[in-house]
Motif scaffolding. Structure first.
Motif, PDB file in Angstrom:
ATOM      1  N   ASP A  28      72.623  33.255  19.701  1.00 49.34           N
ATOM      2  CA  ASP A  28      72.415  34.305  18.766  1.00 49.34           C
ATOM      3  C   ASP A  28      73.802  34.755  17.888  1.00 49.34           C
ATOM      4  O   ASP A  28      74.353  35.775  17.979  1.00 49.34           O
ATOM      5  CB  ASP A  28      72.369  35.456  19.438  1.00 49.34           C
ATOM      6  CG  ASP A  28      71.797  36.783  18.609  1.00 49.34           C
ATOM      7  OD1 ASP A  28      71.547  36.529  17.334  1.00 49.34           O
ATOM      8  OD2 ASP A  28      71.558  37.993  18.952  1.00 49.34           O
ATOM      9  N   TRP A  29      74.240  33.400  17.126  1.00 50.65           N
ATOM     10  CA  TRP A  29      75.289  33.800  16.149  1.00 50.65           C
ATOM     11  C   TRP A  29      74.941  34.390  14.979  1.00 50.65           C
ATOM     12  O   TRP A  29      75.417  35.216  14.288  1.00 50.65           O
ATOM     13  CB  TRP A  29      75.959  32.220  16.121  1.00 50.65           C
ATOM     14  CG  TRP A  29      77.007  32.196  17.066  1.00 50.65           C
ATOM     15  CD1 TRP A  29      76.902  31.621  18.417  1.00 50.65           C
ATOM     16  CD2 TRP A  29      78.651  31.971  16.716  1.00 50.65           C
ATOM     17  NE1 TRP A  29      78.090  31.491  18.865  1.00 50.65           N
ATOM     18  CE2 TRP A  29      79.153  31.585  18.026  1.00 50.65           C
ATOM     19  CE3 TRP A  29      79.338  31.948  15.689  1.00 50.65           C
ATOM     20  CZ2 TRP A  29      80.371  31.548  18.267  1.00 50.65           C
ATOM     21  CZ3 TRP A  29      80.553  31.991  15.798  1.00 50.65           C
ATOM     22  CH2 TRP A  29      81.148  31.809  16.990  1.00 50.65           C
ATOM     23  N   LEU A  30      73.723  33.693  14.698  1.00 48.27           N
ATOM     24  CA  LEU A  30      73.138  34.283  13.151  1.00 48.27           C
ATOM     25  C   LEU A  30      71.563  34.469  13.495  1.00 48.27           C
ATOM     26  O   LEU A  30      71.014  33.761  14.480  1.00 48.27           O
ATOM     27  CB  LEU A  30      73.291  33.331  11.819  1.00 48.27           C
ATOM     28  CG  LEU A  30      74.822  33.325  11.651  1.00 48.27           C
ATOM     29  CD1 LEU A  30      74.738  32.254  10.637  1.00 48.27           C
ATOM     30  CD2 LEU A  30      75.450  34.244  11.016  1.00 48.27           C
ATOM     31  N   THR A  31      71.177  35.552  13.070  1.00 48.55           N
ATOM     32  CA  THR A  31      69.410  35.947  13.473  1.00 48.55           C
ATOM     33  C   THR A  31      68.815  36.090  12.017  1.00 48.55           C
ATOM     34  O   THR A  31      69.308  36.786  11.338  1.00 48.55           O
ATOM     35  CB  THR A  31      69.366  37.006  14.224  1.00 48.55           C
ATOM     36  OG1 THR A  31      70.117  36.741  15.508  1.00 48.55           O
ATOM     37  CG2 THR A  31      67.961  37.244  14.658  1.00 48.55           C
ATOM     38  N   VAL A  32      67.642  35.509  11.864  1.00 52.91           N
ATOM     39  CA  VAL A  32      66.667  35.916  10.915  1.00 52.91           C
ATOM     40  C   VAL A  32      65.451  36.439  11.371  1.00 52.91           C
ATOM     41  O   VAL A  32      65.040  35.902  12.469  1.00 52.91           O
ATOM     42  CB  VAL A  32      66.362  34.580  10.214  1.00 52.91           C
ATOM     43  CG1 VAL A  32      65.477  34.703   9.008  1.00 52.91           C
ATOM     44  CG2 VAL A  32      67.945  33.645   9.648  1.00 52.91           C
ATOM     45  N   LYS A  33      65.139  37.493  11.012  1.00 53.86           N
ATOM     46  CA  LYS A  33      64.014  38.357  10.959  1.00 53.86           C
ATOM     47  C   LYS A  33      63.132  38.500  10.133  1.00 53.86           C
ATOM     48  O   LYS A  33      63.595  38.604   8.887  1.00 53.86           O
ATOM     49  CB  LYS A  33      64.205  39.724  11.773  1.00 53.86           C
ATOM     50  CG  LYS A  33      65.101  39.843  12.979  1.00 53.86           C
ATOM     51  CD  LYS A  33      65.398  41.045  13.516  1.00 53.86           C
ATOM     52  CE  LYS A  33      66.052  41.047  14.785  1.00 53.86           C
ATOM     53  NZ  LYS A  33      66.116  42.482  15.333  1.00 53.86           N
ATOM     54  N   SER A  34      61.798  38.111  10.488  1.00 56.85           N
ATOM     55  CA  SER A  34      60.679  38.126   9.210  1.00 56.85           C
ATOM     56  C   SER A  34      59.437  38.557   9.530  1.00 56.85           C
ATOM     57  O   SER A  34      59.006  38.518  10.844  1.00 56.85           O
ATOM     58  CB  SER A  34      60.598  36.855   8.384  1.00 56.85           C
ATOM     59  OG  SER A  34      60.209  35.751   9.439  1.00 56.85           O
ATOM     60  N   GLU A  35      58.527  39.290   8.801  1.00 60.26           N
ATOM     61  CA  GLU A  35      57.412  39.856   9.336  1.00 60.26           C
ATOM     62  C   GLU A  35      56.451  39.395   8.262  1.00 60.26           C
ATOM     63  O   GLU A  35      56.632  39.653   6.981  1.00 60.26           O
ATOM     64  CB  GLU A  35      57.386  41.276   9.450  1.00 60.26           C
ATOM     65  CG  GLU A  35      56.270  41.918  10.164  1.00 60.26           C
ATOM     66  CD  GLU A  35      56.362  43.473  10.405  1.00 60.26           C
ATOM     67  OE1 GLU A  35      55.347  44.065  10.578  1.00 60.26           O
ATOM     68  OE2 GLU A  35      57.788  43.861  10.412  1.00 60.26           O
ATOM     69  N   VAL A  36      55.347  38.908   8.688  1.00 59.87           N
ATOM     70  CA  VAL A  36      54.142  38.486   7.703  1.00 59.87           C
ATOM     71  C   VAL A  36      52.952  39.244   8.049  1.00 59.87           C
ATOM     72  O   VAL A  36      52.404  38.945   9.218  1.00 59.87           O
ATOM     73  CB  VAL A  36      53.966  37.229   7.692  1.00 59.87           C
ATOM     74  CG1 VAL A  36      52.597  36.773   6.617  1.00 59.87           C
ATOM     75  CG2 VAL A  36      55.190  36.255   7.293  1.00 59.87           C
ATOM     76  N   TYR A  37      52.500  40.268   7.393  1.00 63.35           N
ATOM     77  CA  TYR A  37      51.592  41.108   7.938  1.00 63.35           C
ATOM     78  C   TYR A  37      51.815  41.739   9.312  1.00 63.35           C
ATOM     79  O   TYR A  37      52.753  42.491   9.084  1.00 63.35           O
ATOM     80  CB  TYR A  37      49.961  40.380   7.852  1.00 63.35           C
ATOM     81  CG  TYR A  37      49.620  39.892   6.527  1.00 63.35           C
ATOM     82  CD1 TYR A  37      49.100  40.816   5.678  1.00 63.35           C
ATOM     83  CD2 TYR A  37      49.874  38.450   6.283  1.00 63.35           C
ATOM     84  CE1 TYR A  37      48.760  40.500   4.208  1.00 63.35           C
ATOM     85  CE2 TYR A  37      49.375  38.114   4.849  1.00 63.35           C
ATOM     86  CZ  TYR A  37      48.834  38.901   3.871  1.00 63.35           C
ATOM     87  OH  TYR A  37      48.500  38.363   2.854  1.00 63.35           O
ATOM     88  N   SER A  38      50.866  41.593  10.415  1.00 60.99           N
ATOM     89  CA  SER A  38      51.304  42.056  11.325  1.00 60.99           C
ATOM     90  C   SER A  38      52.026  41.040  12.503  1.00 60.99           C
ATOM     91  O   SER A  38      52.362  41.568  13.480  1.00 60.99           O
ATOM     92  CB  SER A  38      50.181  42.646  12.164  1.00 60.99           C
ATOM     93  OG  SER A  38      49.590  43.622  11.340  1.00 60.99           O
ATOM     94  N   SER A  39      52.461  39.980  11.910  1.00 59.00           N
ATOM     95  CA  SER A  39      52.947  38.849  12.633  1.00 59.00           C
ATOM     96  C   SER A  39      54.522  39.129  12.601  1.00 59.00           C
ATOM     97  O   SER A  39      54.926  39.182  11.548  1.00 59.00           O
ATOM     98  CB  SER A  39      52.484  37.486  12.544  1.00 59.00           C
ATOM     99  OG  SER A  39      51.086  37.369  12.639  1.00 59.00           O
TER     100      SER A  39
END
Length: 215
Positions: A28-39
């Protein structure tokens, strides 16, 4: 230098070594979070590993029910095929791999610094001299940690890897930062105490402080 000063330095170096190892092995040096609809999707990048957690939600047509499942998988990072190390991302892969090698070398120097302290406290004559080697090893350990931090930060700021455009610093990044900040304090602390002991200051050298012969 006093034995107590070396003992304090030893525990401080071991602490930075622990932070060093934890940050090097962190995914966990860099974290990318994304959300598509409810996923929801979370991708974490470490110096050697990429981990992805996916929580997929598919609504069922015609009613209020839905289908859900969670997947978690990790792989080596960066790789020649999956991350384009043989094509567009070649420069990034070299930089990122170098950062990983530097932090491992840094951990090795912290081990050497710890051993030099243990060796140095064995006799009074060694305690008077070994502080230079300790300060040098800790300084090199810290310098490599700073170099790792700089390489990762540059890759992050320049978005040199496409996914880093939405990335945020994680635990490994912060642990590395704390490690080299403490390393700087240890280096200066050992150097200042050693110089003071060499000049005969009792607070640094103890009751057996070196006294120059008056001629």
């Amino acid at each position: 230098m006093r034995k107590a000063s070396y003992v304090i330095a030893l525990f401080a170096v071991l602490f930075t070594l622990t932070l060093n190892v934890l940050s090097a092995r962190s995914t966990d040096w860099l974290t990318v979070k994304s959300e598509v609809y409810s996923s929801k999707f979370i991708i974490k990048y470490g110096l050697f590993t990429r981990c992805e957690r996916s929580h997929i939600v598919i609504p069922s047509p015609g009613d209020d029910s839905r289908f859900e499942w969670t997947d978690y998988k990790c792989r080596s990072f960066p790789t020649r095929v999956s991350d384009g190390c043989d094509k567009d991302n070649q420069e990034f892969c070299i930089v990122w791999t170098t950062a990983g090698y530097l932090t491992e070398l840094s951990a090795g120097l912290a081990v050497v610094a710890s051993l030099s302290i243990i060796f140095g406290v064995s006799t009074h004559s060694r305690r008077r001299r070994i502080w230079r080697a300790v300060a040098g090893f800790v300084g090199l350990h810290t310098a490599l940690q700073i170099a790792t931090f700089g390489l990762v930060t540059d890759a992050y700021n320049r978005d040199s890897y496409p996914a880093f455009q939405q990335a945020r610093p994680g635990v490994g990044y912060i642990l590395n930062l704390v490690s080299w900040v403490i390393g700087i304090l240890i280096t200066f602390g050992v150097a200042i105490t050693g110089l003071a002991a060499s000049r005969g200051h009792r607070w640094a050298a103890g009751n057996r402080a070196y006294q120059a012969i008056q001629g």
